[in-house]
Design a protein around this motif. Structure first.
Motif, PDB file in Angstrom:
ATOM      1  N   ARG A   7      53.550  26.727  48.181  1.00 51.85           N
ATOM      2  CA  ARG A   7      53.525  28.176  48.504  1.00 51.85           C
ATOM      3  C   ARG A   7      53.930  29.049  47.314  1.00 51.85           C
ATOM      4  O   ARG A   7      54.175  30.236  47.469  1.00 51.85           O
ATOM      5  CB  ARG A   7      54.432  28.443  49.695  1.00 51.85           C
ATOM      6  N   ASP A   8      54.034  28.458  46.156  1.00 50.92           N
ATOM      7  CA  ASP A   8      54.395  29.213  44.945  1.00 50.92           C
ATOM      8  C   ASP A   8      53.121  29.887  44.399  1.00 50.92           C
ATOM      9  O   ASP A   8      52.377  29.307  43.596  1.00 50.92           O
ATOM     10  CB  ASP A   8      54.983  28.225  43.922  1.00 50.92           C
ATOM     11  N   THR A   9      52.899  31.109  44.867  1.00 47.75           N
ATOM     12  CA  THR A   9      51.639  31.791  44.528  1.00 47.75           C
ATOM     13  C   THR A   9      51.497  32.028  43.025  1.00 47.75           C
ATOM     14  O   THR A   9      50.412  31.868  42.463  1.00 47.75           O
ATOM     15  CB  THR A   9      51.555  33.150  45.251  1.00 47.75           C
ATOM     16  N   GLY A  10      52.612  32.389  42.397  1.00 46.39           N
ATOM     17  CA  GLY A  10      52.592  32.664  40.959  1.00 46.39           C
ATOM     18  C   GLY A  10      52.088  31.463  40.167  1.00 46.39           C
ATOM     19  O   GLY A  10      51.254  31.582  39.268  1.00 46.39           O
ATOM     20  N   ARG A  11      52.568  30.273  40.562  1.00 51.47           N
ATOM     21  CA  ARG A  11      52.158  29.045  39.875  1.00 51.47           C
ATOM     22  C   ARG A  11      50.684  28.737  40.158  1.00 51.47           C
ATOM     23  O   ARG A  11      49.952  28.280  39.272  1.00 51.47           O
ATOM     24  CB  ARG A  11      53.063  27.885  40.346  1.00 51.47           C
ATOM     25  N   ALA A  12      50.275  28.996  41.385  1.00 49.04           N
ATOM     26  CA  ALA A  12      48.868  28.749  41.748  1.00 49.04           C
ATOM     27  C   ALA A  12      47.942  29.666  40.938  1.00 49.04           C
ATOM     28  O   ALA A  12      46.908  29.228  40.426  1.00 49.04           O
ATOM     29  CB  ALA A  12      48.662  28.970  43.240  1.00 49.04           C
TER      30      ALA A  12
END
Lengths: 242, 244
Positions: A158-163
């Motif tokens: 759920r780490d959007t920044g990393r995605a």
């Protein structure tokens, strides 16, 4: 459309099998590295995260990633006994369109490589848990993918920044490696793919919530990709003027 | 007609082509000769638009662009095929991209040279690669076929075969510009000889005229190059050890 597909098939044919072979080989090497780490830590406190942290799996993955970058950069280059660029430049399809297909092909190759790395990591986790920690299976893997930097970067959950960062890397790498042979045919040696690959190798595995480094890597990838696209567009304009 | 007017090209300070004017008319078989570095390859690459240049190059009055570049084909000793594709895949590719691809000619030439169809080109011998390179150029369906040292690495029998085949299959409207060092071999095959020296055209002569004047191509080249026959003997005498 058939003409365009035939150009795409040219790129697919010369890269995808090699990329898949590289991905398979990397899986085998990483499995061996993981098994070696597990064997080295036998008798100590068991733990999937401990074994992953002690293994050289991220290093193995980085090496194969560099090989893939080299493969994609040099496939299609006018070297090694043939200059297919002479033919590509005599087609009715513009070089910009040709580059579009090359970018698509390169991006898919990186996607295949990422999928292979993820699959390898998941299989290693499951295999380890099945033999060492049978009671903790599902949740342990889930936690490992949050806490081990390499695993978290592979699948950020759920780490959007990393995605978003990973998507930017995928696009940046796809564009720079595909544009490399094209610019080489015009006598330019671009360093973007080399720089980006080096940055990815050094900074790919980051702990959760490293927003600063994620943002920086995203910007670098996008800037490098934009730079390669601009040089492609500029080359096309120069050609039209000539 | 392929027309070059005042075409110049330089690599940094070195002038590779210096105001070259040349006209290639339909049906001509033109030999392009000159020493290494004379500008033969550069000339061909300028015609094909691979190199930026000054001056104008037109094909029937229109500049060479993506629209009409299919009327030009190119066979080079550097090779322009796709090394990971087999011959059969090249045929498919060329058929798609060049509407006038000569299917029958391709079949015949492949059979004549007994080239494998399903083997990747990178696994061909150098001689076979050269043959295939020329086959592609001849079968593209181009009106102007540019050949840059296409037989480098082929044996004499092979080359002989090729000249004969070439003479037999070319149609009246097809023009060949052949760059080579093998003067004697192509002497009876070309219709016109163009000599380049230091980027300039120093000779341009129809073979018929040459024959009528009783000179060979070699004589013509030596004249144009102002070759001094005593050059070697003088150099050797200069190098000979002095008597004590």
């Amino acid at each position: 459309m058939k003409r365009h597909l035939s150009v795409l098939m040219l790129f697919v044919r010369s890269t995808i099998y090699k990329a898949a072979a590289l991905a398979l080989l990397s899986g085998a090497v990483e499995a061996a590295l993981f098994a070696f780490a597990a064997w080295r830590l036998r008798g100590g406190p068991p733990g999937l995260e401990t074994v992953f942290a002690a293994s050289f799996v991220p290093l193995g993955s980085a090496l194969f990633f560099l090989l893939l970058c080299a493969l994609l950069c040099f496939t299609g280059c006018d070297a090694l006994g043939s200059r297919p660029g002479y033919t590509l430049r005599r087609l009715r399809i513009s070089e910009r369109q040709t580059a579009g297909w090359a970018i698509l092909c390169s991006t898919v190759c990186f996607l295949v490589f990422w999928a292979a790395q993820l699959l390898t990591a998941l299989l290693l986790c499951r295999f380890y848990l099945a033999s060492a920690e049978p009671a903790l299976r599902g949740q342990t893997i889930f936690l490992a993918f949050y806490r081990v930097p390499y695993l978290h970067s592979l699948l950020p959950l759920r780490d959007t920044g990393r995605a978003v960062r990973n998507l930017a890397l995928l696009a940046g790498l796809g564009v720079t490696t595909a544009c490399f042979p094209l610019r080489q045919r015009h006598g330019e040696q671009r360093l973007e793919p080399l720089l980006l690959a080096a940055v990815v190798c050094v900074a790919f595995a980051q702990p959760m919530a490293s927003f600063g480094s994620d943002l920086l890597l995203t910007l670098i990838a996008l800037a490098q990709g934009a730079c390669a696209l601009f040089s492609l567009w500029k080359g096309d304009m120069d050609e039209k003027r000539a | 007609m392929l027309k070059l007017e005042s075409v110049s090209k330089s690599y940094g300070r070195r002038q590779a082509l210096d105001r070259v004017d040349l006209e290639l008319r339909p049906g001509e078989l033109v030999g392009l000769f000159g020493e290494n570095g004379a500008g033969k390859t550069t000339l061909m690459k300028c015609i094909l638009g691979y190199l930026d240049h000054r001056g104008s190059i037109t094909l029937d009055g229109a500049p060479v662009t993506r629209k009409n570049i299919g009327r030009l084909s190119f066979a080079t000793s550097e090779h322009s095929f796709f090394p990971t594709l087999p011959a059969e895949a090249h045929r498919e590719f060329y058929r798609l991209h060049f509407p006038h691809f000569r299917e029958k000619r391709f079949e015949r030439l492949m059979d004549f040279f007994e080239l494998p169809r399903s083997r990747e080109l990178r696994r061909f011998s150098t001689g076979q690669q050269n043959q295939f390179e020329v086959i592609l150029a001849l079968c593209q369906g181009a009106d102007y076929i540019l050949m840059d040292e296409p037989f480098a690495g082929n044996d004499i029998f092979n080359r002989e075969d090729f000249y004969k085949v070439l003479l037999g299959i070319l149609e009246p409207g097809e023009t060949v510009l052949l760059s080579t060092h093998l003067l004697e071999e192509v002497e009876n095959f070309i219709s016109r000889a163009v000599l380049l020296r230091s980027g300039k055209i120093v000779g341009d002569m129809p073979m018929m005229e040459l024959e009528e004047s009783g000179r060979s191509l070699m004589d013509f080249v030596k004249e144009a190059y102002q070759y001094r026959p005593d050059r070697v003997s003088r150099a050797l005498s200069d190098l000979a050890p002095e008597e004590e």
